[in-house]
Design an enzyme around this catalytic site. Structure first.
Site, PDB file in Angstrom:
ATOM      1  N   HIS A   1      -8.713   1.274  -3.646  1.00 23.50           N
ATOM      2  CA  HIS A   1      -9.349   1.111  -2.696  1.00 23.50           C
ATOM      3  C   HIS A   1     -10.139   2.368  -2.323  1.00 23.50           C
ATOM      4  O   HIS A   1      -9.675   3.412  -1.969  1.00 23.50           O
ATOM      5  CB  HIS A   1      -8.486   0.447  -1.508  1.00 23.50           C
ATOM      6  CG  HIS A   1      -9.230   0.406   0.080  1.00 23.50           C
ATOM      7  ND1 HIS A   1      -8.738   0.426   1.058  1.00 23.50           N
ATOM      8  CD2 HIS A   1     -10.633   0.697   0.240  1.00 23.50           C
ATOM      9  CE1 HIS A   1      -9.513   0.239   2.271  1.00 23.50           C
ATOM     10  NE2 HIS A   1     -10.890   0.054   1.666  1.00 23.50           N
TER      11      HIS A   1
ATOM     12  N   HIS B   1      -1.543  -1.286  -4.084  1.00 20.69           N
ATOM     13  CA  HIS B   1      -2.801  -0.949  -3.496  1.00 20.69           C
ATOM     14  C   HIS B   1      -2.509   0.703  -3.275  1.00 20.69           C
ATOM     15  O   HIS B   1      -1.596   1.117  -2.774  1.00 20.69           O
ATOM     16  CB  HIS B   1      -2.712  -1.726  -1.968  1.00 20.69           C
ATOM     17  CG  HIS B   1      -4.076  -1.326  -1.460  1.00 20.69           C
ATOM     18  ND1 HIS B   1      -5.281  -2.260  -1.554  1.00 20.69           N
ATOM     19  CD2 HIS B   1      -4.296  -0.578  -0.248  1.00 20.69           C
ATOM     20  CE1 HIS B   1      -6.050  -1.714  -0.673  1.00 20.69           C
ATOM     21  NE2 HIS B   1      -5.646  -0.806   0.075  1.00 20.69           N
TER      22      HIS B   1
ATOM     23  N   SER C   1       1.016  -1.307  -0.053  1.00 18.08           N
ATOM     24  CA  SER C   1      -0.135   0.120   0.365  1.00 18.08           C
ATOM     25  C   SER C   1       0.828   1.341   0.036  1.00 18.08           C
ATOM     26  O   SER C   1       1.547   1.372   0.823  1.00 18.08           O
ATOM     27  CB  SER C   1      -1.009  -0.066   1.157  1.00 18.08           C
ATOM     28  OG  SER C   1      -1.456   1.362   1.485  1.00 18.08           O
TER      29      SER C   1
ATOM     30  N   ASP D   1      -4.790   3.891  -1.848  1.00 15.92           N
ATOM     31  CA  ASP D   1      -5.873   4.430  -0.946  1.00 15.92           C
ATOM     32  C   ASP D   1      -6.192   5.255  -1.384  1.00 15.92           C
ATOM     33  O   ASP D   1      -5.698   6.390  -1.145  1.00 15.92           O
ATOM     34  CB  ASP D   1      -5.240   4.120   0.442  1.00 15.92           C
ATOM     35  CG  ASP D   1      -5.008   2.455   0.917  1.00 15.92           C
ATOM     36  OD1 ASP D   1      -6.032   2.008   1.015  1.00 15.92           O
ATOM     37  OD2 ASP D   1      -3.938   2.431   1.397  1.00 15.92           O
TER      38      ASP D   1
ATOM     39  N   MET E   1      -8.934   8.511  -0.409  1.00 13.42           N
ATOM     40  CA  MET E   1      -9.943   8.729   0.861  1.00 13.42           C
ATOM     41  C   MET E   1     -10.280  10.181   0.621  1.00 13.42           C
ATOM     42  O   MET E   1      -9.583  11.046  -0.006  1.00 13.42           O
ATOM     43  CB  MET E   1      -8.879   8.809   2.247  1.00 13.42           C
ATOM     44  CG  MET E   1      -8.229   7.557   2.359  1.00 13.42           C
ATOM     45  SD  MET E   1      -7.464   7.409   3.964  1.00 13.42           S
ATOM     46  CE  MET E   1      -6.529   6.112   3.969  1.00 13.42           C
TER      47      MET E   1
ATOM     48  N   MET F   1     -12.368   4.740  -0.465  1.00  7.82           N
ATOM     49  CA  MET F   1     -12.911   5.078   0.920  1.00  7.82           C
ATOM     50  C   MET F   1     -13.586   6.390   0.719  1.00  7.82           C
ATOM     51  O   MET F   1     -13.192   7.490   1.239  1.00  7.82           O
ATOM     52  CB  MET F   1     -11.654   5.002   1.997  1.00  7.82           C
ATOM     53  CG  MET F   1     -11.344   3.707   2.357  1.00  7.82           C
ATOM     54  SD  MET F   1      -9.661   3.611   3.396  1.00  7.82           S
ATOM     55  CE  MET F   1      -8.597   3.676   1.741  1.00  7.82           C
TER      56      MET F   1
ATOM     57  N   GLY G   1      -8.673   4.524   7.213  1.00  9.09           N
ATOM     58  CA  GLY G   1      -8.355   6.039   7.158  1.00  9.09           C
ATOM     59  C   GLY G   1      -6.973   6.334   7.497  1.00  9.09           C
ATOM     60  O   GLY G   1      -6.271   7.406   7.292  1.00  9.09           O
TER      61      GLY G   1
ATOM     62  N   MET H   1     -11.621  -5.333   5.865  1.00 10.06           N
ATOM     63  CA  MET H   1     -10.782  -4.347   6.812  1.00 10.06           C
ATOM     64  C   MET H   1     -10.351  -4.959   8.086  1.00 10.06           C
ATOM     65  O   MET H   1     -11.051  -5.420   9.006  1.00 10.06           O
ATOM     66  CB  MET H   1     -11.530  -3.354   6.932  1.00 10.06           C
ATOM     67  CG  MET H   1     -11.621  -2.173   5.618  1.00 10.06           C
ATOM     68  SD  MET H   1     -10.160  -1.965   4.767  1.00 10.06           S
ATOM     69  CE  MET H   1      -9.080  -1.149   5.937  1.00 10.06           C
TER      70      MET H   1
ATOM     71  N   ASP I   1      -6.782  -6.169   4.793  1.00  8.50           N
ATOM     72  CA  ASP I   1      -5.935  -4.766   4.691  1.00  8.50           C
ATOM     73  C   ASP I   1      -6.185  -4.253   6.055  1.00  8.50           C
ATOM     74  O   ASP I   1      -7.203  -3.941   6.821  1.00  8.50           O
ATOM     75  CB  ASP I   1      -6.710  -3.738   3.634  1.00  8.50           C
ATOM     76  CG  ASP I   1      -6.054  -2.507   3.753  1.00  8.50           C
ATOM     77  OD1 ASP I   1      -5.299  -2.177   4.238  1.00  8.50           O
ATOM     78  OD2 ASP I   1      -6.836  -1.531   2.988  1.00  8.50           O
TER      79      ASP I   1
HETATM   80  C1  DX5 Z   1      -6.097   2.176   5.799  1.00  8.82           C
HETATM   81  C2  DX5 Z   1      -5.780   1.697   4.473  1.00  8.82           C
HETATM   82  C3  DX5 Z   1      -4.777   0.830   4.257  1.00  8.82           C
HETATM   83  C4  DX5 Z   1      -3.526   1.293   4.952  1.00  8.82           C
HETATM   84  C5  DX5 Z   1      -2.898  -0.125   5.520  1.00  8.82           C
HETATM   85  O1  DX5 Z   1      -7.237   2.862   5.843  1.00  8.82           O
HETATM   86  O2  DX5 Z   1      -6.889   1.189   3.798  1.00  8.82           O
HETATM   87  O3  DX5 Z   1      -4.426  -0.090   2.970  1.00  8.82           O
HETATM   88  O4  DX5 Z   1      -2.673   1.504   3.940  1.00  8.82           O
HETATM   89  O5  DX5 Z   1      -1.892   0.339   6.259  1.00  8.82           O
HETATM   90  P1  DX5 Z   1      -0.972  -0.824   7.297  1.00  8.82           P
HETATM   91  O6  DX5 Z   1      -0.552  -1.912   6.488  1.00  8.82           O
HETATM   92  O7  DX5 Z   1       0.093   0.297   7.627  1.00  8.82           O
HETATM   93  O8  DX5 Z   1      -1.840  -0.911   8.432  1.00  8.82           O
HETATM   94 ZN    ZN Z   2      -6.377   0.013   1.752  1.00  5.82          ZN
END
Ligand code: DX5
Ligand code: ZN
Length: 224
Positions: free
Chosen positions: A65, A32, A7, A34, A36, A67, A141, A136, A174
């Protein structure tokens, strides 16, 4: 097959291409990303322009992903920017079936995501439709949060349902995936392992990715 999805949330955004390359050299096979919006989750990250740049920097599938609220409004933009996989949160979709079909209409793999507090049962009517389910294991976040062990049974449940009903979705996990948590999720049935902090946090992304993948593959060989 076990795959590692580094990620980029925990990567150095000023050196994204380089960081992705290191993680790929360590065995990462899906990137991956993210997304947001500051509404669905209390943080802001990136949008389609960064996905477009990443598309030029790697040949690996880009796993976006989302969010965000109103994902339907942006799915076309992410697909056009080069997303290969797009996942949306069950909690953010009023018309989940429509949204998943919209993702597929853009020739992307469609994934559905559930937060730690959301039961697997809420997905019963879409499991025949999705290419992957993302469980999750932290509240979304932020990177670097502590793994929530209570979600592991949901991974097992998804693997059981797939076997019983003959579905073909893959299971992704994740949040908080690291050397000390990876075995539990793999043994429960997770196949795509997202890891941010464990890959990009400290040290070298190539070595970190390789060690994590190695631990995951060893765990998958152990019968329990
Ligand atoms: C959190 C994200 C994750 C995040 C995971 O909201 O969706 O993809 O990057 O990070 P780690 O592996 O550090 O928990
Ligand atoms: Zn993610």
């Amino acid at each position: 097959m076990i795959e590692l999805a580094p990620s980029i949330l925990s990567a150095d955004f000023a050196h994204l291409a380089e960081q992705v390359e290191r993680a790929t050299a360590g065995g990462g096979s899906v990137i991956h990303v993210d997304i947001m919006d500051g509404h669905f989750v209390p943080n802001l990250t990136i949008g389609p322009p960064v996905v477009k740049s990443l598309r030029k920097a790697t040949r690996l599938p880009l796993d976006c992903h989302l969010m965000i609220e109103n994902p339907d409004q942006y799915i076309g933009d992410f697909a056009a920017a080069g997303a290969d996989w797009i996942s949306v949160h069950q909690e953010a979709c009023r018309h989940l079936n429509r949204t998943l079909n919209l993702i597929k209409s853009h020739e992307c793999r469609a994934g559905v995501v559930i937060n730690p507090a959301t039961p697997v049962e809420t997905l019963s009517e879409v499991l025949d439709l999705v290419d992957y389910v993302l469980v999750m294991s932290v509240n979304p976040g932020f990177g670097g949060q502590k793994f929530i062990p209570g979600v592991v049974h949901k991974i097992r449940k998804l693997a059981d349902i797939r076997g019983e009903r003959g579905y073909s979705y893959r299971i992704e996990v994740d949040g908080g995936i690291a050397m000390d948590t990876v075995a539990a999720v793999v043994r429960a049935g997770a196949e795509i392992l997202v890891a941010g902090n464990a890959v990009f946090g400290e040290g070298d992304a190539k070595l970190n990715a390789a060690a994590l993948l190695d631990a995951a593959r060893s765990a998958s060989l152990v019968k329990v």
